[in-house]
Design an enzyme around this catalytic site. Structure first.
Site, PDB file in Angstrom:
ATOM      1  N   GLU A 130      22.526 -23.277 -38.908  1.00  0.00           N
ATOM      2  CA  GLU A 130      23.717 -22.506 -39.566  1.00  0.00           C
ATOM      3  C   GLU A 130      25.003 -23.316 -38.923  1.00  0.00           C
ATOM      4  O   GLU A 130      25.085 -23.791 -38.072  1.00  0.00           O
ATOM      5  CB  GLU A 130      23.800 -21.040 -39.312  1.00  0.00           C
ATOM      6  CG  GLU A 130      22.349 -20.365 -39.760  1.00  0.00           C
ATOM      7  CD  GLU A 130      22.665 -18.930 -39.288  1.00  0.00           C
ATOM      8  OE1 GLU A 130      23.452 -18.281 -38.709  1.00  0.00           O
ATOM      9  OE2 GLU A 130      21.541 -18.380 -39.578  1.00  0.00           O
ATOM     10  N   ALA A 133      25.187 -22.254 -35.401  1.00  0.00           N
ATOM     11  CA  ALA A 133      24.185 -22.154 -34.724  1.00  0.00           C
ATOM     12  C   ALA A 133      23.302 -23.496 -34.862  1.00  0.00           C
ATOM     13  O   ALA A 133      22.364 -23.201 -35.954  1.00  0.00           O
ATOM     14  CB  ALA A 133      23.315 -20.893 -34.653  1.00  0.00           C
ATOM     15  N   THR A 161      18.049 -30.942 -44.776  1.00  0.00           N
ATOM     16  CA  THR A 161      17.197 -31.994 -45.520  1.00  0.00           C
ATOM     17  C   THR A 161      16.415 -31.844 -46.780  1.00  0.00           C
ATOM     18  O   THR A 161      16.158 -30.813 -46.718  1.00  0.00           O
ATOM     19  CB  THR A 161      16.219 -32.726 -44.525  1.00  0.00           C
ATOM     20  OG1 THR A 161      16.920 -33.096 -43.302  1.00  0.00           O
ATOM     21  CG2 THR A 161      15.466 -34.002 -45.060  1.00  0.00           C
ATOM     22  N   GLN A 280      21.462 -67.826 -22.461  1.00  0.00           N
ATOM     23  CA  GLN A 280      20.960 -66.643 -21.729  1.00  0.00           C
ATOM     24  C   GLN A 280      21.480 -65.268 -22.187  1.00  0.00           C
ATOM     25  O   GLN A 280      20.683 -64.462 -22.336  1.00  0.00           O
ATOM     26  CB  GLN A 280      21.339 -66.749 -20.269  1.00  0.00           C
ATOM     27  CG  GLN A 280      20.579 -65.877 -19.328  1.00  0.00           C
ATOM     28  CD  GLN A 280      20.845 -66.234 -17.808  1.00  0.00           C
ATOM     29  OE1 GLN A 280      21.906 -66.412 -17.635  1.00  0.00           O
ATOM     30  NE2 GLN A 280      19.589 -66.586 -17.309  1.00  0.00           N
ATOM     31  N   ILE A 338      23.712 -60.057 -32.327  1.00  0.00           N
ATOM     32  CA  ILE A 338      22.950 -61.430 -32.336  1.00  0.00           C
ATOM     33  C   ILE A 338      23.290 -62.060 -33.801  1.00  0.00           C
ATOM     34  O   ILE A 338      23.529 -63.381 -33.775  1.00  0.00           O
ATOM     35  CB  ILE A 338      21.487 -61.476 -32.105  1.00  0.00           C
ATOM     36  CG1 ILE A 338      21.325 -60.870 -30.622  1.00  0.00           C
ATOM     37  CG2 ILE A 338      20.987 -62.447 -32.597  1.00  0.00           C
ATOM     38  CD1 ILE A 338      19.944 -60.513 -30.190  1.00  0.00           C
ATOM     39  N   GLY A 341      28.923 -61.813 -37.385  1.00  0.00           N
ATOM     40  CA  GLY A 341      29.674 -61.351 -38.776  1.00  0.00           C
ATOM     41  C   GLY A 341      28.724 -61.067 -39.799  1.00  0.00           C
ATOM     42  O   GLY A 341      28.861 -59.906 -40.344  1.00  0.00           O
ATOM     43  N   GLU A 364      16.582 -32.623 -35.304  1.00  0.00           N
ATOM     44  CA  GLU A 364      15.320 -32.062 -34.521  1.00  0.00           C
ATOM     45  C   GLU A 364      15.542 -32.169 -33.067  1.00  0.00           C
ATOM     46  O   GLU A 364      14.470 -32.554 -32.313  1.00  0.00           O
ATOM     47  CB  GLU A 364      14.133 -32.802 -35.078  1.00  0.00           C
ATOM     48  CG  GLU A 364      14.202 -32.544 -36.552  1.00  0.00           C
ATOM     49  CD  GLU A 364      12.683 -32.883 -37.456  1.00  0.00           C
ATOM     50  OE1 GLU A 364      11.736 -32.928 -36.612  1.00  0.00           O
ATOM     51  OE2 GLU A 364      13.028 -33.225 -38.590  1.00  0.00           O
ATOM     52  N   GLU A 368      20.804 -34.425 -25.847  1.00  0.00           N
ATOM     53  CA  GLU A 368      21.104 -33.343 -24.517  1.00  0.00           C
ATOM     54  C   GLU A 368      20.053 -32.259 -24.630  1.00  0.00           C
ATOM     55  O   GLU A 368      19.577 -31.887 -23.561  1.00  0.00           O
ATOM     56  CB  GLU A 368      22.340 -32.916 -24.893  1.00  0.00           C
ATOM     57  CG  GLU A 368      23.565 -33.728 -24.723  1.00  0.00           C
ATOM     58  CD  GLU A 368      23.516 -34.753 -25.857  1.00  0.00           C
ATOM     59  OE1 GLU A 368      23.254 -34.453 -26.914  1.00  0.00           O
ATOM     60  OE2 GLU A 368      24.194 -35.937 -25.728  1.00  0.00           O
TER      61      GLU A 368
END
Ligand SMILES: Cc1cc2nc3c(=O)[nH]c(=O)nc-3n(C[C@H](O)[C@H](O)[C@H](O)COP(=O)(O)OP(=O)(O)OC[C@H]3O[C@@H](n4cnc5c(N)ncnc54)[C@H](O)[C@@H]3O)c2cc1C
Length: 390
Positions: A130, A133, A161, A280, A338, A341, A364, A368
């Site tokens: 909610e 909550a 969802t 590297q 890697i 752009g 889900e 934390e």
């Protein structure tokens, strides 16, 4: 100690891989094109068609019991297959599934809600969160008041969802504020959209989006209670618990595919007269990603294996969800770096993954909350360091 898959596990995993490679991956460019035009990458009818094709391959209802026509696979096999699905960014999932808590339905409800959901004729959503909550789910205020043979439901659920597409919702409401949700004061209801709730789309970073569900004096018959009065919070936690090893299983597939792209790019892209993979700085990003991916794989498989042993999987699933969600975020970030752009453009799916995987650290159970569960288990002596080998 044996870390290998059985012949059966390998065969089923490889068949799923074949299906995803042959039938789903060819749709990727079109899915990207559509999403950029703010349309779904896969239309519901196309998803259905693919699911029926997969059924012919033998894939239908990965977790669904055999008596309902499903495969009733072990958690390890479900995890392996969900990893294969993660390799493609087309929003595909195998059909023949229903929310795990719908099996708590009585016979009449099973006919009306469970069976058509498995068949794909009805679409469900599950709502506990909610506006006030989320992590603190026991603090829900959405109310259900008894009125004769009915209940009157009022309140708002958010971030749901499938909330825009669903024709019914499994909604957790407070039926006894004195007891509180955790103390047996919450109940789950099966509520058809036709009974009067409405949904509002929420725009997010990701493709598609969840919805808010608004209930204003929605009248629901008593026979639409799922399980028992007072069992709602417990059912809610059961629903959420299922995803705790499947979300990081999916993350493994995304990270594997993205890392493969980065290796190919590092082997071909040249700067300063040599391939970037010879530096590297790039090698370390590849190495760190491979190590974290492998570590996540074993946490995920261990969590799934714990489910299959019939033991309490909460501790191992929280570790898998926390680490797997973090891993895929770090890997996709490095893969983007890697690619330079190009990684930032919408020509490649990397920026899409970057947005998609961010959610894995939130829904889900946030990072934390997983840490809170893991630490609490350790502090109260419920989980032992070293797990089942201790
Ligand atoms: C795309 C999407 C789909 C979703 N799908 C569904 C669905 O289908 N059904 C459903 O019911 N819900 C769904 N959710 C809701 C989701 O589960 C919640 O967003 C999530 O549980 C976090 O709740 P919140 O957003 O209210 O954040 P909050 O609980 O307000 O937390 C805010 C921040 O504070 C942190 N925090 C909170 N408490 C503590 C604490 N005690 N200690 C340390 N840190 C803390 C949190 O980790 C977070 O970082 C979905 C959410 C999203 C974004």
């Amino acid at each position: 100690m044996d870390f290998s898959l059985s012949d059966e596990e390998r065969a089923i995993r490889d068949t799923a891989r074949q299906f995803i490679t042959r039938e789903v991956m060819p749709l990727e460019q079109e899915a990207l094109r559509r999403e950029r035009a703010h349309r779904p990458g896969l239309e519901p009818g196309e998803l259905r068609e693919l699911q029926l094709k997969a059924k012919k391959f033998g894939f239908w209802g990965l977790s669904t019991p055999a008596e309902y026509g499903g495969m009733d696979l072990s958690a390890v096999l479900q995890s392996l297959i969900v990893t294969e699905v993660g390799r493609t960014f087309v929003q595909f999932r195998f059909g023949g599934e229903a929310d795990n808590i719908l099996y708590h339905a009585n016979d009449e409800q099973k006919r009306e809600y469970l069976l058509p959901t498995i068949e794909g004729d009805r679409i469900s959503c599950f709502a506990i969160t909610e506006p006030g909550a989320g992590s603190d789910a026991a603090n829900i205020k959405f109310s259900a008041r008894r009125d004769g043979d009915d209940w009157i439901l009022n309140g708002e659920k958010t971030f749901i969802t499938n909330g825009n597409d669903a024709d019914f919702v499994i909604v957790v409401a407070v039926t006894d504020p004195e007891k509180g949700a955790r103390g047996g004061g919450a109940t789950a209801f099966l509520v058809d959209r036709a009974m009067g709730w409405r949904s509002e789309f929420i725009q997010t970073m990701g493709e598609g989006g969840p919805a808010s569900l608004i209930f204003e004096d929605v009248r629901v018959p008593h026979r639409n209670i799922l399980g028992e009065v007072g069992q709602g919070f417990e059912l809610g936690m059961t629903w959420i618990g299922k995803g705790r090893y499947l979300i990081p299983s999916n993350a493994l597939g995304i990270a594997e595919r993205a890392l493969t792209m980065a290796i190919e790019y590092a082997n071909t892209r040249e700067t300063f007269g040599r391939r970037i993979g010879e530096n590297q700085a790039i090698q370390w990003m590849l190495a760190d990603s491979e190590v974290e991916l492998e570590a996540a794989r074993w946490l995920v498989l261990r969590a799934a294996w714990t489910v299959d042993q019939g033991e309490d999987p909460r501790h191992s699933s929280s570790m898998a969800k926390l680490y797997g969600a973090g891993m895929v975020n770090r890997v996709v970030d490095r893969v983007l770096q890697i690619h330079g752009g190009m990684g930032y453009t919408r020509e490649l799916p990397i920026e899409r993954w970057y947005r998609q995987v961010r959610l894995m650290r939130i829904y889900e159970g946030t990072d934390e909350m997983q840490r809170l569960i893991i630490a609490r288990d350790l502090l109260r002596g419920y989980a032992r360091i070293g797990g089942h080998l201790a």
